[in-house]
Scaffold this active site. Structure first.
Site, mmCIF file in Angstrom:
data_model
loop_
_atom_site.group_PDB
_atom_site.id
_atom_site.type_symbol
_atom_site.label_atom_id
_atom_site.label_comp_id
_atom_site.label_asym_id
_atom_site.label_seq_id
_atom_site.Cartn_x
_atom_site.Cartn_y
_atom_site.Cartn_z
ATOM 1 N N TYR A 444 55.848 -0.106 26.536
ATOM 2 C CA TYR A 444 54.984 -1.076 25.830
ATOM 3 C C TYR A 444 54.779 -0.706 24.356
ATOM 4 O O TYR A 444 55.031 0.416 23.950
ATOM 5 C CB TYR A 444 53.696 -1.365 26.584
ATOM 6 N N GLU A 445 54.354 -1.666 23.605
ATOM 7 C CA GLU A 445 54.203 -1.523 22.148
ATOM 8 C C GLU A 445 55.542 -1.170 21.496
ATOM 9 O O GLU A 445 55.609 -0.419 20.537
ATOM 10 C CB GLU A 445 53.135 -0.472 21.819
ATOM 11 N N GLY A 446 56.596 -1.767 22.022
ATOM 12 C CA GLY A 446 57.943 -1.530 21.463
ATOM 13 C C GLY A 446 58.652 -0.441 22.235
ATOM 14 O O GLY A 446 58.255 0.717 22.187
ATOM 15 N N GLN A 451 61.891 1.362 18.734
ATOM 16 C CA GLN A 451 61.463 2.427 17.812
ATOM 17 C C GLN A 451 62.666 3.037 17.112
ATOM 18 O O GLN A 451 62.640 3.291 15.902
ATOM 19 C CB GLN A 451 60.720 3.541 18.571
#
Lengths: 607, 308, 250
Positions: A444-446, A451
């Site tokens: 999650y969050e990329g 990244q």
């Protein structure tokens, strides 16, 4: 079962020696707010709260009483409710908030350390304040004063919760696919009617807060079909009257919660907006800026997910260490005495290796994380050069902190299970939970690939100095600094061996970076195929650099007559890391620069 | 010089810890006197006469009825001149007044001794028994509290003479308003020879009672609990054995459904014999148990009751 | 009414302490320290007395090295008004010396009540409160599980072996706190931030005219004997047999 003890000595050391706490506290933003002694007290009190209140409920949320869904209502265990209430009452929830709205206005670095404790104790629990504060930041930076005054004080003190609604069934990593609609309310009162389904909404519904303030990405009619057509709306669960009291229920419902591999103590909701007339929402900032607003919070959010990785790795290490100190199993190879006087498994060489690996990697990750958190504060320096450099370093380090800390946490918690042997596979020992809980952090969050793409692309190969035209200048400057430090350390009488490993590793990173800058434009697929490995290389070398810096400071303290075992430990840990992790840089360089075509070599039908 | 032991009693009879303290005093090599300070305490004095002391000093006066620290201290200090050592049990009784006596005499107090090296050197646990300190006193009078579990009571002796000593005046500093003594038929946790102790493994307060009480009844044992069981609400706080609860050292300690957290072990590891009953063979309790039984406690304990 | 509360900085209760191999003491290098848990209870009780309007000021005292300031700040963060550090450097302070220091401070501060923890979890002495009461000629109530203060008197329930007893003593007096007196609160973050601004005064035993020379000499500190545990029995019959015939305890 182990009890969580916040690694206060490592936290203090990194804050003071690596992340620049002294300079940060001297910044105008903080000089009148807090001093070093108070920071110490804050850490002590937070450590106590995390250990005594939050750590014990981690198991409850996971295996005894996970949040339950019934007809749109989500109920948490009484223990979660109790701790959440105390957490808010004692001011921990408000800590990261702006002073204007009841927060403490503390440096990011201090928040970071305290947040590590919450997450070590329980990621699932800590997600709730984390998401609320994410929503708080979005409102604070982009919403009108009216909305700020109405919502922020109660969200900051934890009376109300906040959520972030981005993902939809067809729109995961690719937000352009968002379909949730917002139309101006026919009454013309300036509000909007929201309809659509959002999934993976962390703590999207629960009974720990009186109201929930959902921030929802949605499309206005006739807007741009891409990212620029997406706006951000504030959609409360209960409508809030002008006097702040709660009014009628908004047209939104939690239609289900997910069954997950980990973080089972948190409710991951499917949110259904506007089943009847459309959920009433208020536009935050300008139309079409929703995704941009999300991106302004990206560094912060990603660094904090990285912190989850660090935190769980630490907790898993402590858990494994406690077991390894107690568990007796078999005589120790090469130790005759252990046949008659049994010793715990900590003395088995491979258990030692596992524990050293967990410890040294966790400390390396923490060093990068705290350094980055310090850069967040220094980016607010009144000195433009300091601020600019800090901001650039922060941008560069964010994907490393996020991607590498979370990927490493999966390995480290897995090593924690291994230390336990067969019992590690049994839920009762608790080792397995850390392994399951951290798995989401790399997603999650990329995801890690996102990244890595950010790191090799936007932060390196596509970073162009507008004046000189130089590419990847932030990365190049930082790696040059690492190489210079390594050269110096290689000449050190006591730590020269560590310096030499760092020299080699830094050279591998510099060479690979030059390759990446050169390859990214003409052969984007080859560069991309190596990007996660490049992120790993960056993470290993940056961690080694900061550990080596720490070791040198520790050595100086020992030379000056200090006796704290922590310093000896830091040097031993760094040496392990140099011999086991920095040495991998050479192989990674070859894997990245030579391995790309083999990733892409198999034709699709042959898979 | 002689040695003075302060008797713990309930006026009618002597408490067992007094005998253990007399045993410790006997190791110091001089004549031992036993002070019984009470009200209508002839019964306790008579029992004290055969407990091994050379003389029994009886201070019988109403101001000692409540055993207040203030009045006991005044009496002991008035007698202290003739003694090289003053000892009392390290129970809530002895711990209450003994430091007061020491401070009045301007000497250190040596707490909770478990060993005697010589007349001025003693062994005492520190850090909840995780370490043993050997300490030497240079004070003229050694004021010592004795961990009764560390010294075996001496056999009954021929009766010693009981002499009356002059009572000191009532200090009037303290008044007892009431007492609530536990009515349990079972022995006290701190003084019990056998303790049956339950942990989280019992599952509920109901099951704690159902499973453990018959065993305790059969053995005449006191009931204890781990902190986990107390925290889970199975039993009240005063059942807790451990670092922050009671420190016990019975002849037999039966740990049922207790995992053996460090804090619990600190409170019972000096027990003479430890039995552990737990279904998980990897629990740390088995590492210190003399007799470990890997079994479901719900079956094993009733079976044990039947077999006794 | 002013309440004085002595607090001690000790090894955190979760730390498993070991004797050093050379038997000169316990290994405290790199060990987490905290306020003695019984002293936390004492501070909490004093703060509650203030919240009830019985006490007007809560003064906390810590004797030891300068780092004891941290412990004092913790007490200030949960509601004490003022702190006094008695900086004794690295000198080992034994209970009698601490009681004498407190006596000197009582003379200066004139509290009506001293609430102390019943014992510190490092040396497990359980002496300071009683000693201070003796030096002052004050009444004492040890092992308190309930405290009511009114009309110049304290009505205190104390835990004794076998139950509870309730005593009434005139003030000034010393009360020592037992485990069940209360459940100490957690410091609230805003109060932690404000604690730094509360007064903390420093003095020394010499300034107070107190001789703190140790009376007891520690000759050695050793590991307690290890239990030879790990024995297993086959079944209940085997257990009963061993308890009867081998251990002879039943």
């Amino acid at each position: 079962m182990s009890t969580y003890a916040a690694p206060l000595n490592d936290m203090r050391f990194l804050m003071n020696e690596i992340a620049g706490l002294k300079d940060i506290l001297a910044l105008p933003a903080f000089a009148d707010t807090v001093d070093a002694d108070t920071v110490d007290s804050i850490l002590e009190e937070a450590a106590k709260f995390a250990a005594e209140q939050i750590d014990p409920i981690n198991i409850i949320g996971d295996r005894k009483q996970s949040p339950k869904w019934d007809n749109g209502v989500v109920t948490v265990s009484p223990e979660y409710k109790k701790v959440s209430k105390l957490f808010c009452e004692n001011g921990w929830h408000a800590m990261p908030g702006n002073q204007e709205f009841g927060g403490q206005g503390l440096p990011s670095l201090v928040n970071f350390a305290v947040n590590e404790m919450w997450r070590s104790a329980s990621i699932a629990f800590a997600l709730c304040p984390m998401l609320t504060m994410g929503a708080v930041h979005a409102i604070e930076h982009h919403a009108s004063d009216d909305l700020k005054q109405k919502y922020l004080p109660k969200m900051i003190d934890g009376t109300w919760g906040g959520t972030m609604n981005l993902t939809e069934p067809q729109a995961g990593s690719d937000l352009t696919a968002i379909r949730t609609k917002a139309v101006p309310d026919p009454s013309g009162d300036g509000t909007y009617r929201i309809t659509g389904t959002k999934i993976f909404i962390t703590w999207g519904e629960h009974d720990m807060a009186e109201n929930l303030i959902h921030l929802v990405l949605a499309r206005l009619p006739n807007s741009d079909p891409g990212l620029k057509g997406i706006s951000l709306f504030l959609v409360p669960k209960f409508l809030v009257s002008d006097d702040g009291s709660l009014g009628e229920r908004n047209d939104l419902i939690c239609s289900a919660i997910e069954h997950k591999l980990g973080i089972k103590g948190s409710a991951t909701a499917v949110m259904s907006y506007g089943d009847k007339v459309g959920a009433k929402g208020w536009l935050i900032g300008k139309e079409g800026n929703g995704v941009a607003y999300m991106f302004t919070m990206m560094n912060h959010a990603r660094i904090h997910v990285g912190l989850e990785g660090i935190a769980v790795a630490e907790r898993a290490y402590q858990h494994a260490l406690a077991y390894a100190r107690e568990r007796i199993q078999g005589a120790i190879i090469g130790d005759a005495e252990s046949k008659t006087t049994p010793k715990p498994i900590l003395f088995h060489p491979d258990v030692r290796r596992l524990l050293m690996d967990m410890k040294s990697r966790t400390e390396a990750l923490r060093a990068i994380g705290y350094f980055a958190a310090g850069q967040m504060d220094l980016a607010k320096s009144p000195d433009p050069a300091t601020a600019k450099k800090a901001q650039a370093n922060l941008e560069l380090l964010t994907p490393i902190v996020k991607g590498w800390s979370t990927e490493s946490s999966i390995d480290i918690t897995s090593e924690g299970v291994q230390v336990h042997g067969g019992t590690g596979f049994i839920e009762e020992t608790g080792a397995a939970q850390y392994y399951r809980d951290c798995r989401i952090t790399a997603i999650y969050e990329g995801t890690t690939a996102i990244q890595a793409n950010d790191y090799i692309g936007r932060k390196t190969a596509r970073e162009v100095n507008k004046e000189t035209g130089e590419t990847g200048f932030t990365a190049r400057a930082l790696y040059k600094e690492i190489a210079a430090f390594a050269d110096e350390l290689a000449r050190d009488a006591k730590l020269g061996d560590i310096g030499k490993e760092l020299q080699e590793a830094a050279k591998a990173l510099i060479d690979t970076t030059e390759w990446a800058i050169k390859t990214y434009g003409p052969e984007p697929q080859v560069a991309s195929a190596g990007s996660v490995l490049y992120l790993k290389l960056g993470g290993i070398v940056l961690g080694g650099w900061l550990l080596a810096k720490s070791a040198r400071i520790a050595q100086k303290k020992l030379d000056a007559g200090e006796t704290d075992g922590y310093y000896k430990g830091k040097i031993a840990t760094t040496r392990y890391y140099a011999k086991h992790w920095l040495v991998q840089a050479q192989a990674l360089k070859r894997e990245i620069t030579e391995g790309g075509p083999s990733v892409l070599g198999l034709d699709e039908p042959l898979f | 010089m002689a040695i003075l032991v302060i008797a713990e009693h309930d006026h009618a009879s002597l408490k067992a810890a007094t005998r253990n303290t007399l045993a410790a005093a006997a190791r110091l090599g001089s004549e031992v006197h036993l002070l019984v300070a009470g009200s209508n305490a002839g019964g306790a004095a008579a029992q004290g006469a055969t407990a091994g002391a050379a003389r029994v000093l009886l201070a019988d006066a109403p101001q000692y009825a409540e055993q207040s620290a203030e009045n006991l201290t005044a009496l002991i200090v008035s007698l202290a001149g003739g003694y090289s050592h003053i000892l009392a049990p390290a129970s809530s009784f002895g711990k209450n007044f003994l430091p007061r006596v020491a401070a009045q005499l301007d000497v250190a107090q040596i707490s909770d001794i478990v060993g005697i090296v010589s007349a001025d050197t003693f062994v005492r646990p520190i850090y909840a028994g995780n370490a043993l300190a050997t300490v030497q006193s240079a004070d003229a009078v050694k004021v010592i509290s004795v961990r009764s579990t560390a010294f075996d009571a001496p056999p009954e002796s021929a009766p010693a003479p009981v002499e009356n000593v002059t009572a000191t005046a009532d200090t009037g500093l303290s008044k007892r308003l009431g007492q609530e003594l536990t009515k349990s038929e079972r022995p006290e946790l701190g003084a019990a020879k056998i303790i049956v102790s339950g942990g989280r493994g019992l599952g509920s307060g109901e099951n704690y009672k159902k499973i453990l009480e018959p065993l305790a009844d059969k053995l005449g044992a006191a009931l204890g609990a781990s902190r986990a069981a107390v925290d889970a609400g199975f039993v009240p706080n005063d059942f807790q054995v451990g670092q922050t609860g009671k420190i016990v050292a019975p002849q037999l300690y039966i740990a049922v459904g207790i995992s053996g957290a460090i804090q619990h072990l600190a409170g019972m590891k000096d027990s003479k014999v430890i039995v552990a009953i737990n279904k998980n063979p990897d629990e740390p309790i088995f590492q210190i148990a003399d007799y470990g039984l890997v079994a479901d406690l719900n079956d094993a304990v009733p079976e044990l009751v039947a077999a006794l | 009414m002013k309440v004085l509360v002595p607090v001690k900085r000790v090894v955190d209760s979760n730390v498993k302490v070991r004797a050093k191999a050379d038997e000169t003491g316990v290994d405290l290098a790199n060990v987490k320290m905290a306020m003695n848990p019984f002293d936390e209870i004492a501070v909490e009780e004093a703060v509650r007395l203030k919240e009830k309007g019985v006490a007007t000021e809560v003064v906390v005292v810590s004797c030891g090295p300068a780092i004891c300031q941290e412990t004092l700040r913790t007490a200030l963060a949960v509601g004490a008004d003022r702190a006094i550090l008695v900086d004794a450097g690295d000198v080992e302070l034994q209970p009698l010396a601490v009681a004498k220091i407190l006596k000197a401070l009582v003379a200066k501060e004139a509290p009506q009540l001293v609430v102390a923890g019943k014992q510190a979890i490092d040396d497990d002495a359980n002496q300071v409160g009683q000693m201070l009461a003796a030096l002052q000629g004050w009444p004492q109530v040890t092992f308190a599980s309930k405290v009511d203060v009114a009309d110049g008197k304290a009505k205190v329930t104390r835990e004794i072996d076998g139950g509870l007893e309730t005593l009434e003593v005139p003030l000034p007096a010393v009360i020592t706190a037992d485990l069940r007196l209360n459940e100490p609160r957690y410091a609230k973050l805003p109060d932690v931030m404000k604690a730094k601004k509360k007064p903390l005064e420093t003095t020394t035993p010499a300034e107070l005219g107190v001789d703190v020379a140790p009376r007891l000499k520690t000759l050695k500190v050793s590991e307690p004997p290890k239990r030879q545990g790990g024995g297993k029995v086959a079944d209940v019959a085997d257990l009963v047999n061993r308890l009867k015939n081998e251990a002879k305890v039943i």
